[in-house]
Design a protein around this motif. Structure first.
Motif, PDB file in Angstrom:
ATOM      1  N   VAL A 544      45.169  84.123 -90.404  1.00  0.00           N
ATOM      2  CA  VAL A 544      44.271  85.160 -89.900  1.00  0.00           C
ATOM      3  C   VAL A 544      45.092  86.170 -89.096  1.00  0.00           C
ATOM      4  N   ALA A 545      44.952  87.451 -89.430  1.00  0.00           N
ATOM      5  CA  ALA A 545      45.696  88.550 -88.801  1.00  0.00           C
ATOM      6  C   ALA A 545      47.194  88.392 -88.996  1.00  0.00           C
ATOM      7  N   GLY A 546      47.607  87.639 -90.030  1.00  0.00           N
ATOM      8  CA  GLY A 546      49.018  87.441 -90.294  1.00  0.00           C
ATOM      9  C   GLY A 546      49.716  86.543 -89.289  1.00  0.00           C
ATOM     10  N   LEU A 547      48.963  85.716 -88.571  1.00  0.00           N
ATOM     11  CA  LEU A 547      49.520  84.879 -87.516  1.00  0.00           C
ATOM     12  C   LEU A 547      49.520  83.412 -87.931  1.00  0.00           C
ATOM     13  N   THR A 548      50.330  82.628 -87.236  1.00  0.00           N
ATOM     14  CA  THR A 548      50.333  81.182 -87.399  1.00  0.00           C
ATOM     15  C   THR A 548      50.071  80.530 -86.056  1.00  0.00           C
ATOM     16  N   SER A 549      49.766  79.242 -86.074  1.00  0.00           N
ATOM     17  CA  SER A 549      49.524  78.531 -84.820  1.00  0.00           C
ATOM     18  C   SER A 549      50.783  78.498 -83.959  1.00  0.00           C
ATOM     19  N   GLU A 550      51.962  78.560 -84.592  1.00  0.00           N
ATOM     20  CA  GLU A 550      53.200  78.582 -83.820  1.00  0.00           C
ATOM     21  C   GLU A 550      53.322  79.858 -82.996  1.00  0.00           C
ATOM     22  N   ASP A 551      52.807  80.982 -83.541  1.00  0.00           N
ATOM     23  CA  ASP A 551      52.822  82.234 -82.775  1.00  0.00           C
ATOM     24  C   ASP A 551      52.002  82.084 -81.490  1.00  0.00           C
ATOM     25  N   ALA A 552      50.826  81.475 -81.627  1.00  0.00           N
ATOM     26  CA  ALA A 552      49.973  81.285 -80.451  1.00  0.00           C
ATOM     27  C   ALA A 552      50.595  80.286 -79.485  1.00  0.00           C
ATOM     28  N   ALA A 553      51.261  79.252 -80.013  1.00  0.00           N
ATOM     29  CA  ALA A 553      51.902  78.262 -79.150  1.00  0.00           C
ATOM     30  C   ALA A 553      53.006  78.896 -78.313  1.00  0.00           C
ATOM     31  N   GLU A 554      53.714  79.862 -78.873  1.00  0.00           N
ATOM     32  CA  GLU A 554      54.773  80.541 -78.122  1.00  0.00           C
ATOM     33  C   GLU A 554      54.193  81.322 -76.946  1.00  0.00           C
ATOM     34  N   VAL A 555      53.041  81.986 -77.155  1.00  0.00           N
ATOM     35  CA  VAL A 555      52.411  82.732 -76.063  1.00  0.00           C
ATOM     36  C   VAL A 555      51.955  81.767 -74.973  1.00  0.00           C
ATOM     37  N   ALA A 558      54.942  80.573 -72.986  1.00  0.00           N
ATOM     38  CA  ALA A 558      55.433  81.600 -72.075  1.00  0.00           C
ATOM     39  C   ALA A 558      54.538  81.713 -70.841  1.00  0.00           C
ATOM     40  N   CYS A 559      53.232  81.617 -71.044  1.00  0.00           N
ATOM     41  CA  CYS A 559      52.300  81.641 -69.903  1.00  0.00           C
ATOM     42  C   CYS A 559      52.521  80.430 -69.004  1.00  0.00           C
ATOM     43  N   ALA A 560      52.748  79.271 -69.615  1.00  0.00           N
ATOM     44  CA  ALA A 560      52.979  78.052 -68.833  1.00  0.00           C
ATOM     45  C   ALA A 560      54.239  78.177 -67.984  1.00  0.00           C
ATOM     46  N   GLU A 561      55.298  78.752 -68.542  1.00  0.00           N
ATOM     47  CA  GLU A 561      56.530  78.934 -67.776  1.00  0.00           C
ATOM     48  C   GLU A 561      56.301  79.873 -66.595  1.00  0.00           C
ATOM     49  N   ARG A 562      55.531  80.937 -66.837  1.00  0.00           N
ATOM     50  CA  ARG A 562      55.260  81.886 -65.743  1.00  0.00           C
ATOM     51  C   ARG A 562      54.412  81.232 -64.655  1.00  0.00           C
ATOM     52  N   ILE A 563      53.437  80.415 -65.042  1.00  0.00           N
ATOM     53  CA  ILE A 563      52.602  79.722 -64.061  1.00  0.00           C
ATOM     54  C   ILE A 563      53.448  78.768 -63.226  1.00  0.00           C
ATOM     55  N   THR A 564      54.347  78.039 -63.885  1.00  0.00           N
ATOM     56  CA  THR A 564      55.215  77.104 -63.162  1.00  0.00           C
ATOM     57  C   THR A 564      56.041  77.838 -62.105  1.00  0.00           C
ATOM     58  N   GLU A 565      56.478  79.047 -62.420  1.00  0.00           N
ATOM     59  CA  GLU A 565      57.239  79.836 -61.460  1.00  0.00           C
ATOM     60  C   GLU A 565      56.372  80.297 -60.293  1.00  0.00           C
ATOM     61  N   LEU A 566      55.116  80.632 -60.576  1.00  0.00           N
ATOM     62  CA  LEU A 566      54.251  81.232 -59.557  1.00  0.00           C
ATOM     63  C   LEU A 566      53.554  80.206 -58.672  1.00  0.00           C
ATOM     64  N   LEU A 567      53.446  78.956 -59.118  1.00  0.00           N
ATOM     65  CA  LEU A 567      52.648  77.976 -58.382  1.00  0.00           C
ATOM     66  C   LEU A 567      53.083  77.788 -56.924  1.00  0.00           C
ATOM     67  N   PRO A 568      54.382  77.656 -56.611  1.00  0.00           N
ATOM     68  CA  PRO A 568      54.742  77.464 -55.202  1.00  0.00           C
ATOM     69  C   PRO A 568      54.245  78.578 -54.294  1.00  0.00           C
ATOM     70  N   ASP A 569      54.413  79.837 -54.718  1.00  0.00           N
ATOM     71  CA  ASP A 569      53.935  80.954 -53.901  1.00  0.00           C
ATOM     72  C   ASP A 569      52.417  80.996 -53.846  1.00  0.00           C
ATOM     73  N   ALA A 570      51.764  80.632 -54.946  1.00  0.00           N
ATOM     74  CA  ALA A 570      50.301  80.630 -54.957  1.00  0.00           C
ATOM     75  C   ALA A 570      49.754  79.638 -53.943  1.00  0.00           C
TER      76      ALA A 570
END
Length: 672
Positions: A544-555, A558-570
């Motif tokens: 669908v829309a030329g995407l695969t589940s791996e494309d969504a897994a990468e996003v 990336a969000c999980a890595e950013r959250i891990t970085e932000l959690l201490p300050d949060a």
């Protein structure tokens, strides 16, 4: 199975128009007062109704009524014939299990350990659990003991060697047949939202051997589902470590390392973490359902390695997750369960309290109350009762819900998508009647009916050519949350799947929203949740829309890595629990106390907002507190809400079923 009969046509009513009869208008009496007398002359004789026409009109009306009654009788007979032909029956398996082993006991009693040993010795089989984290734990444990390629993983988000001889998975992904099945947390068969997955797997799963791991109270629910087994063995387990109840509450400055602190919403978790962080800067972590799975695994790994000394968590920790915790402290003992705010049940308390003192990880455990966080209170009596259940010294109050049966498409006898609402409604009525004297009950499929009605308008246009029955059935069963505020997300994804099947172009950002360049932890949590929804769609409808589940897994990663970085300050910058106007202590799901809210709403020109007094602020909870300014850099997490008596109102936030929830935590969506 429910055997669908041949479809009988419905006979529509033959309604005919009825001619209006005309009667002589009455002669009006003279009007006195303001108006001159008025009289109405009689009708001309030529315009009087013809009695024969009146008879013909009455005849047509009578025939129309007779036709309507006949149509109703035919429709009733058709429905009765449909019901009689359906013959609702419980689904049955064709191959009986040779042996079913029940592993019954409290937490930390070795139930899962012994079952995994049996799976390891057998060399082939399935381990199924309610949470991705549990499936991961079993996968990592078995992978350490067995040769490479022997163990696979299959969850709603990840696939690693899914065709391996041994597969660790969530219950929804478990195959319906195999050699040996280990079903963890089997008491989830009583869960109102996901229990039907357990029920169908236990009732119809064709395995040579089954190991059912459960609290002892669920035995009476599970046994009728495997009554056809050739041999049934019950193994009773006892807790392997001591669990004590602390006599006095613990304040933030007295919390020791290797402690789990429990609260039941995202806001409450951050409020507790903010209260604990000054005592152990940088050593406090948070764990709740809205965090991406990768972030949750990293948080648990840090606590296990000792990098994080105190972990503030929701009841997501209570579902069999093993961590080296010596103490569990409850900051509160009430939760919002998606319907109401209520005290914890003793079996829920026991599941969480039992995380303290894990055999092989720590010594004996303790459970107690965390005091000193404004707006949060815990019932020490409830904790004592829960600890007794966790030790196996008392029976819990596990709800006596009958296992639920949910239909498959073949059970419905539907031919077209438009048939599904009526077919599902009829199935639910028939199944309730069929299971009246059984150990099962019909599941509520109203949610599926609502989703069908949401799609039917799309099918009336060109997309109807792509909306065959099987496609619509798969779309309405996608495990994507359909509760506000995410309801439109499922509909957008379902429409995109139909457009792709029809040949229309779909913009990639419609399916997979890009990760924000900058934002808060909550912003990235929502982006990660949207990426997980896209993965769910793309696994069932790839391309669908030329995407695969791996494309969504990468996003999502990336969000999980950013959250891990932000959690201490949060955590360190959280201002939860303080009024943003006067600094007085308030419950964490508010941002302004009631006094400041009332004064602000009624403030006229020239009047200053309430700032407290030298004697302290009499707060709405009845306690005198010295006013204190919000912490620098803090941001309100209450969404502008104000403290009101009687508890909070539901707002935007994490899934209540995954966080334990309370007002402000949103509605259910179970972890899959």
């Amino acid at each position: 199975m429910f055997r669908g009969p041949a479809r009988l046509p419905s006979v529509g009513s033959a309604a005919a128009g009825t001619a209006a009869t005309r009667a002589d208008p009455p002669r009006l009496p003279p009007t006195k007062g303001l108006f001159p007398p008025v009289s109405v002359p009689p009708q001309h004789p030529a315009r009087r109704p013809d009695p024969r026409r009146r008879d013909r009109s009455a005849g047509r009306a009578g025939r129309a009524r007779d036709d309507d009654r006949a149509a109703a009788r035919v429709e009733k007979l058709a429905q009765q014939s449909w019901v009689e032909g359906a013959e609702p029956e419980l689904p049955v398996r064709t191959v009986r299990p040779e042996e079913v082993v029940f592993h019954l006991g409290p937490t930390n009693s070795g139930k899962t350990y012994e079952s995994l040993l049996a799976l390891e010795r057998n060399g082939r089989g399935v381990y199924a659990a309610p949470l991705r984290q549990l499936a991961h734990e079993a996968y990592e444990r078995l992978s350490r003991e067995l040769p490479p390629g022997t163990v696979g993983l299959s969850t709603g988000e990840e696939e690693i060697d899914p065709d391996a001889p041994i597969v660790c998975c969530t219950v929804e992904k478990a195959p319906m047949r195999g050699d040996l099945l280990v079903l963890d947390e089997s008491h989830w068969v009583a869960d109102p939202d996901r229990g039907h997955h357990w029920a169908r797997l236990v009732l119809t799963g064709e395995y040579r051997e089954m190991h059912l791991i459960s609290a002892a109270e669920a035995y009476l629910l599970l046994k009728p589902l495997v009554s056809d087994a050739k041999t049934i063995t019950v193994v009773n387990h006892k807790r392997l470590s001591r669990l004590d109840v602390l006599r006095t509450p613990v304040r933030p400055d007295g919390v020791r390392a290797q402690t789990l602190v429990v609260a039941f919403s995202r806001k409450a978790v951050y409020a507790v973490a903010a209260a604990l962080d000054p005592q152990r800067p940088g050593k406090v972590g948070v764990l709740y359902g809205a965090l991406p799975p990768a972030t949750r695994r990293e948080v648990i790994a840090r606590f296990t390695r000792g990098e994080t000394e105190v972990l503030v968590t929701t009841d997501v920790i209570g579902h069999g997750i093993n961590v080296p915790a010596t103490t569990v402290l409850f900051a509160e003992t009430t939760k919002f369960d998606g319907v109401e705010r209520r005290p914890l049940r003793t079996w829920e308390t026991a599941q969480i309290a039992g995380r303290a003192g894990r055999y092989g990880l720590t010594g004996h455990g303790s459970v107690g109350v965390l005091a000193g966080v404004t707006g949060l209170r815990a019932d020490a009596g409830l904790l004592k009762a829960g600890a007794e259940v966790a030790r196996g010294d008392a029976m819990s109050d596990l709800p006596k819900r009958a296992p639920r049966l949910r239909p498959e498409l073949d059970d419905l006898g539907a031919f077209e998508p438009v048939d599904l609402p009526e077919a599902l409604t009829r199935w639910m009525a028939w199944a309730r009647a069929a299971t009246r004297d059984q150990a099962m009950t019909a599941d509520d499929v109203t949610g599926l009916i609502v989703r069908v009605h949401a799609l039917l308008p799309l099918l009336r246009g060109p997309l109807g050519a792509a909306g065959d029955l099987w496609t619509i059935w798969r779309l309405i069963n996608l495990p994507i949350d359909y509760n506000p505020p995410r309801r439109t997300r499922w509909l957008v994804l379902a429409k995109a799947a139909l457009q792709q099947a029809f040949g229309q172009s779909v913009a990639p950002e419609t399916v997979l929203e890009p990760m924000p360049d900058r934002g808060t932890v909550e912003d990235y949590e929502q982006a990660a949740a949207a990426a997980r929804d896209a993965q769910t769609l793309l696994r069932s409808f790839p391309g669908v829309a030329g995407l695969t589940s791996e494309d969504a897994a990468e996003v999502e990663e990336a969000c999980a890595e950013r959250i891990t970085e932000l959690l201490p300050d949060a955590i360190s910058l959280s201002a939860s629990g303080r009024c943003t106007t006067c600094g007085a202590g308030i419950a964490p799901w508010f941002s302004t106390c009631r006094d400041c809210s009332v004064r602000s709403a009624g403030r006229g020109p020239g009047r200053e907002p309430h700032r407290g007094t030298d004697r302290g602020t009499q707060h709405h909870d009845g306690h005198d507190r010295q006013p204190r300014a919000p912490r620098a850099g803090g941001r309100a997490t209450g969404g502008g809400r104000t403290a009101e008596s009687g508890g909070g109102r539901r707002g935007r936030g994490t899934s209540a079923s995954r966080t334990g929830g309370r007002p402000g935590a949103g509605r259910s969506g179970r972890s899959r």
